[in-house]
Design a protein around this motif. Structure first.
Motif, PDB file in Angstrom:
ATOM      1  N   ASN A   9       0.713  -1.394  -0.054  1.00 27.27           N
ATOM      2  CA  ASN A   9       0.075   0.027   0.055  1.00 27.27           C
ATOM      3  C   ASN A   9       0.867   1.390  -0.113  1.00 27.27           C
ATOM      4  N   TYR A  10       1.784   1.330   0.821  1.00 26.19           N
ATOM      5  CA  TYR A  10       2.725   2.490   0.958  1.00 26.19           C
ATOM      6  C   TYR A  10       3.404   2.639  -0.556  1.00 26.19           C
ATOM      7  N   CYS A  11       4.170   1.555  -1.183  1.00 22.95           N
ATOM      8  CA  CYS A  11       4.647   1.608  -2.385  1.00 22.95           C
ATOM      9  C   CYS A  11       3.555   2.117  -3.527  1.00 22.95           C
ATOM     10  N   GLU A  12       2.404   1.698  -3.325  1.00 22.03           N
ATOM     11  CA  GLU A  12       1.346   2.149  -4.369  1.00 22.03           C
ATOM     12  C   GLU A  12       1.005   3.634  -4.291  1.00 22.03           C
ATOM     13  N   SER A  13       1.074   4.131  -2.982  1.00 19.90           N
ATOM     14  CA  SER A  13       0.634   5.344  -2.858  1.00 19.90           C
ATOM     15  C   SER A  13       1.711   6.417  -3.148  1.00 19.90           C
ATOM     16  N   LYS A  14       2.929   6.050  -3.290  1.00 24.28           N
ATOM     17  CA  LYS A  14       4.085   6.700  -3.724  1.00 24.28           C
ATOM     18  C   LYS A  14       4.524   6.559  -5.043  1.00 24.28           C
ATOM     19  N   GLY A  15       3.695   5.531  -5.761  1.00 25.77           N
ATOM     20  CA  GLY A  15       3.989   5.320  -7.269  1.00 25.77           C
ATOM     21  C   GLY A  15       5.200   4.509  -7.588  1.00 25.77           C
ATOM     22  N   ILE A  16       5.421   3.465  -6.623  1.00 25.42           N
ATOM     23  CA  ILE A  16       6.687   3.042  -6.665  1.00 25.42           C
ATOM     24  C   ILE A  16       6.236   1.519  -7.197  1.00 25.42           C
ATOM     25  N   ASP A  17       6.677   0.817  -8.230  1.00 24.98           N
ATOM     26  CA  ASP A  17       6.362  -0.453  -8.657  1.00 24.98           C
ATOM     27  C   ASP A  17       7.048  -1.566  -7.931  1.00 24.98           C
ATOM     28  N   VAL A  18       6.120  -2.273  -7.136  1.00 24.33           N
ATOM     29  CA  VAL A  18       6.565  -3.370  -6.048  1.00 24.33           C
ATOM     30  C   VAL A  18       7.471  -4.097  -6.409  1.00 24.33           C
ATOM     31  N   LYS A  19       7.259  -4.576  -7.997  1.00 23.22           N
ATOM     32  CA  LYS A  19       8.098  -5.593  -8.601  1.00 23.22           C
ATOM     33  C   LYS A  19       9.454  -5.261  -8.663  1.00 23.22           C
TER      34      LYS A  19
END
Length: 163
Positions: A9-19
């Protein structure tokens, strides 16, 4: 688990691709250090890049870093390794591992060692030489944390010097 969902969720909110995230975990042995200290491959106060400053204390380095004890200070000429100045401090207590309580505890330093040099000439030379190699590897002055356990030198951490 809940942690991975929070990270996602944090990565998504910051626009970071988790992959695209690559994580590393470092597991480092907790040393039961007889002596520990820091080495600056340039003088941390004057900024003199021709001097190396080594600080040393009995026990774990935590007491030195936190400022609860005054360490020995050795100032060496970088080009030759010659000892320029040394300040030997009295150390009455040292921090050691408390294996019974999985923490640390303060114990008395043996009376005959309290006023003694913390590093032998050979140990001082070894810390000096290894620190120069670390500086050479990184190509910049370094702040290096080290410890001796059972007479063997361990490098715990190295980072650029900030003056």
């Amino acid at each position: 688990s809940g942690h991975s969902e929070k990270i996602h969720n944090y990565c998504e909110s910051k626009g970071i691709d988790v992959k695209q995230i690559r994580l590393s975990l470092i597991v480092q042995k907790m040393l039961d250090a007889e002596k520990a200290g820091v080495c600056f491959t340039k003088h941390p106060v004057t900024g003199d890049e021709n001097q190396i400053v080594i600080e040393a204390a009995y026990g774990l380095g935590e007491a030195l870093v936190s400022g609860t004890i005054t360490p020995d200070t050795y100032i060496l000429e970088k080009a030759s390794g010659k000892l320029v100045e040394d300040y030997i401090s009295e150390q009455n207590e040292k921090l050691v591992l408390d294996t019974a309580n999985t923490g640390t505890k303060s114990v008395n330093v043996a009376p005959e060692l309290r006023d003694a040099r913390k590093l032998s000439k050979n140990q001082l030379k070894e810390v000096f030489e290894v620190s120069l190699k670390i500086e050479s590897h990184y190509g910049m002055p370094m702040d290096i944390e080290w410890a001796y356990e059972n007479g063997k030198l361990f490098i715990l951490q190295a980072r650029p010097v900030t003056v």
